[in-house]
Motif scaffolding. Sequence first.
Motif, PDB file in Angstrom:
ATOM      1  N   SER A  12      43.561  36.173  22.174  1.00 35.92           N
ATOM      2  CA  SER A  12      43.208  34.954  22.960  1.00 35.92           C
ATOM      3  C   SER A  12      44.120  34.954  24.286  1.00 35.92           C
ATOM      4  O   SER A  12      43.551  34.697  25.596  1.00 35.92           O
ATOM      5  N   VAL A  13      45.633  35.514  24.276  1.00 40.38           N
ATOM      6  CA  VAL A  13      46.172  35.578  25.590  1.00 40.38           C
ATOM      7  C   VAL A  13      45.495  36.627  26.629  1.00 40.38           C
ATOM      8  O   VAL A  13      45.384  36.338  27.758  1.00 40.38           O
ATOM      9  N   ALA A  14      45.164  37.649  25.945  1.00 39.14           N
ATOM     10  CA  ALA A  14      44.451  39.036  26.917  1.00 39.14           C
ATOM     11  C   ALA A  14      43.334  38.568  27.444  1.00 39.14           C
ATOM     12  O   ALA A  14      43.082  38.698  28.571  1.00 39.14           O
ATOM     13  N   ILE A  15      42.375  37.722  26.787  1.00 39.00           N
ATOM     14  CA  ILE A  15      41.247  37.102  27.243  1.00 39.00           C
ATOM     15  C   ILE A  15      41.447  36.090  28.447  1.00 39.00           C
ATOM     16  O   ILE A  15      40.935  36.185  29.600  1.00 39.00           O
ATOM     17  N   ALA A  16      42.445  35.243  28.165  1.00 36.11           N
ATOM     18  CA  ALA A  16      42.802  34.187  29.051  1.00 36.11           C
ATOM     19  C   ALA A  16      43.327  34.934  30.519  1.00 36.11           C
ATOM     20  O   ALA A  16      43.127  34.573  31.489  1.00 36.11           O
ATOM     21  N   ALA A  17      44.236  35.968  30.340  1.00 39.32           N
ATOM     22  CA  ALA A  17      44.673  36.787  31.319  1.00 39.32           C
ATOM     23  C   ALA A  17      43.552  37.563  32.142  1.00 39.32           C
ATOM     24  O   ALA A  17      43.685  37.415  33.506  1.00 39.32           O
ATOM     25  N   ALA A  18      42.567  37.891  31.662  1.00 43.89           N
ATOM     26  CA  ALA A  18      41.685  38.594  32.276  1.00 43.89           C
ATOM     27  C   ALA A  18      40.898  37.653  33.158  1.00 43.89           C
ATOM     28  O   ALA A  18      40.643  37.654  34.304  1.00 43.89           O
ATOM     29  N   ILE A  19      40.512  36.607  32.508  1.00 39.83           N
ATOM     30  CA  ILE A  19      39.877  35.365  33.205  1.00 39.83           C
ATOM     31  C   ILE A  19      40.866  35.004  34.352  1.00 39.83           C
ATOM     32  O   ILE A  19      40.313  34.780  35.595  1.00 39.83           O
ATOM     33  N   SER A  20      42.144  34.707  34.157  1.00 39.19           N
ATOM     34  CA  SER A  20      43.115  34.171  35.192  1.00 39.19           C
ATOM     35  C   SER A  20      43.209  35.446  36.376  1.00 39.19           C
ATOM     36  O   SER A  20      43.143  34.809  37.266  1.00 39.19           O
ATOM     37  N   ALA A  21      43.448  36.698  36.035  1.00 38.17           N
ATOM     38  CA  ALA A  21      43.276  37.648  36.959  1.00 38.17           C
ATOM     39  C   ALA A  21      42.328  37.698  37.878  1.00 38.17           C
ATOM     40  O   ALA A  21      42.385  37.867  39.104  1.00 38.17           O
ATOM     41  N   VAL A  22      40.955  37.639  37.131  1.00 38.10           N
ATOM     42  CA  VAL A  22      39.741  37.822  38.011  1.00 38.10           C
ATOM     43  C   VAL A  22      39.561  36.527  38.968  1.00 38.10           C
ATOM     44  O   VAL A  22      39.309  36.676  40.155  1.00 38.10           O
ATOM     45  N   LEU A  23      39.872  35.220  38.415  1.00 38.60           N
ATOM     46  CA  LEU A  23      39.796  34.290  39.231  1.00 38.60           C
ATOM     47  C   LEU A  23      40.701  34.172  40.237  1.00 38.60           C
ATOM     48  O   LEU A  23      40.527  33.559  41.439  1.00 38.60           O
ATOM     49  N   GLY A  24      42.133  34.552  39.761  1.00 41.27           N
ATOM     50  CA  GLY A  24      43.055  34.406  40.585  1.00 41.27           C
ATOM     51  C   GLY A  24      43.036  35.538  41.992  1.00 41.27           C
ATOM     52  O   GLY A  24      43.473  35.211  43.170  1.00 41.27           O
ATOM     53  N   LEU A  25      42.246  36.583  41.444  1.00 42.11           N
ATOM     54  CA  LEU A  25      42.311  37.489  42.724  1.00 42.11           C
ATOM     55  C   LEU A  25      41.199  37.430  43.582  1.00 42.11           C
ATOM     56  O   LEU A  25      41.068  37.874  44.659  1.00 42.11           O
ATOM     57  N   TRP A  26      39.965  36.638  43.076  1.00 41.98           N
ATOM     58  CA  TRP A  26      38.800  36.298  43.771  1.00 41.98           C
ATOM     59  C   TRP A  26      39.317  35.815  45.199  1.00 41.98           C
ATOM     60  O   TRP A  26      39.476  34.666  45.086  1.00 41.98           O
ATOM     61  N   GLY A  27      39.079  36.385  46.164  1.00 35.67           N
ATOM     62  CA  GLY A  27      39.327  35.673  47.434  1.00 35.67           C
ATOM     63  C   GLY A  27      40.840  35.496  47.926  1.00 35.67           C
ATOM     64  O   GLY A  27      41.201  34.816  48.856  1.00 35.67           O
ATOM     65  N   ILE A  28      41.695  36.183  47.132  1.00 36.37           N
ATOM     66  CA  ILE A  28      43.088  35.655  47.492  1.00 36.37           C
ATOM     67  C   ILE A  28      43.476  36.077  48.776  1.00 36.37           C
ATOM     68  O   ILE A  28      44.478  35.432  49.202  1.00 36.37           O
ATOM     69  N   GLY A  29      43.189  37.127  49.606  1.00 33.83           N
ATOM     70  CA  GLY A  29      43.621  37.256  50.935  1.00 33.83           C
ATOM     71  C   GLY A  29      42.635  37.098  51.868  1.00 33.83           C
ATOM     72  O   GLY A  29      42.523  37.637  52.937  1.00 33.83           O
ATOM     73  N   ASN A  30      41.543  36.348  51.648  1.00 38.76           N
ATOM     74  CA  ASN A  30      40.402  35.988  52.484  1.00 38.76           C
ATOM     75  C   ASN A  30      41.039  35.217  53.735  1.00 38.76           C
ATOM     76  O   ASN A  30      40.514  35.262  54.858  1.00 38.76           O
ATOM     77  N   LYS A  31      41.835  34.226  53.513  1.00 38.29           N
ATOM     78  CA  LYS A  31      42.392  33.360  54.550  1.00 38.29           C
ATOM     79  C   LYS A  31      43.657  33.817  55.023  1.00 38.29           C
ATOM     80  O   LYS A  31      44.594  34.483  54.310  1.00 38.29           O
ATOM     81  N   SER A  32      44.277  33.435  56.088  1.00 38.88           N
ATOM     82  CA  SER A  32      45.401  33.819  56.620  1.00 38.88           C
ATOM     83  C   SER A  32      46.464  32.599  55.857  1.00 38.88           C
ATOM     84  O   SER A  32      45.919  31.633  55.462  1.00 38.88           O
ATOM     85  N   LEU A  33      47.778  32.950  55.844  1.00 41.64           N
ATOM     86  CA  LEU A  33      48.866  32.000  55.446  1.00 41.64           C
ATOM     87  C   LEU A  33      48.277  30.666  56.150  1.00 41.64           C
ATOM     88  O   LEU A  33      48.392  30.526  57.315  1.00 41.64           O
ATOM     89  N   TRP A  34      48.462  29.433  55.105  1.00 36.12           N
ATOM     90  CA  TRP A  34      48.742  28.231  55.878  1.00 36.12           C
ATOM     91  C   TRP A  34      49.961  27.852  55.993  1.00 36.12           C
ATOM     92  O   TRP A  34      50.984  28.534  55.588  1.00 36.12           O
ATOM     93  N   VAL A  35      50.567  26.583  56.751  1.00 34.01           N
ATOM     94  CA  VAL A  35      51.707  26.424  57.280  1.00 34.01           C
ATOM     95  C   VAL A  35      52.805  26.197  56.074  1.00 34.01           C
ATOM     96  O   VAL A  35      53.789  27.141  56.158  1.00 34.01           O
TER      97      VAL A  35
END
Length: 166
Positions: A12-35
């Motif tokens: 369960s944790v492995a499946i959740a971690a895979a989901i979290s990693a994919v969703l968390g990495l999706w577009g993580i660097g697309n925007k510049s840092l906000w204030v």
Amino acid sequence: MAASDTTVGRRSVAIAAAISAVLGLWGIGNKSLWVDEAISLASTKDLVTAWHGTGGTMSLYYALLRPWALVSDSPAWIRSLSLVFTLAALPFTWSCARRAFNHSVASIAVVITASMPLSVRYSQEARSYALVLLLSSIGWCALLATNDADEADDPRDADSDREAHP
């Protein structure tokens, strides 16, 4: 914890971690840092001043971000520390839910935590929100473990068991 319970938990944790990693990495660097994220990064340069300026509320996060930022100051890298905190919170989330309910509820809870929009958003921000999720999860696990230990050690429980089952 039974062997099958351990297997279910790991899966369960492995499946959740895979989901979290994919969703968390999706577009993580697309925007510049906000204030606020830029303030987090700037605060790593002088931790004492940052501590005084914030009353210490973000000190742990800034202290953990400081060595992380030495590797790179790209938005994706700076934000990825929060993803690490989110991923680290998942086993504790599962453990808390298992202690409070059962392994089925725990499996559902950990997948919901990994995929809920707020969790994904905070895993992509260079702020302390994901660290708070991790520390809160650890705190709840410690509280539930202490409660379990207290119940196991409580002599009144043994007396009431003897009275109920002579």
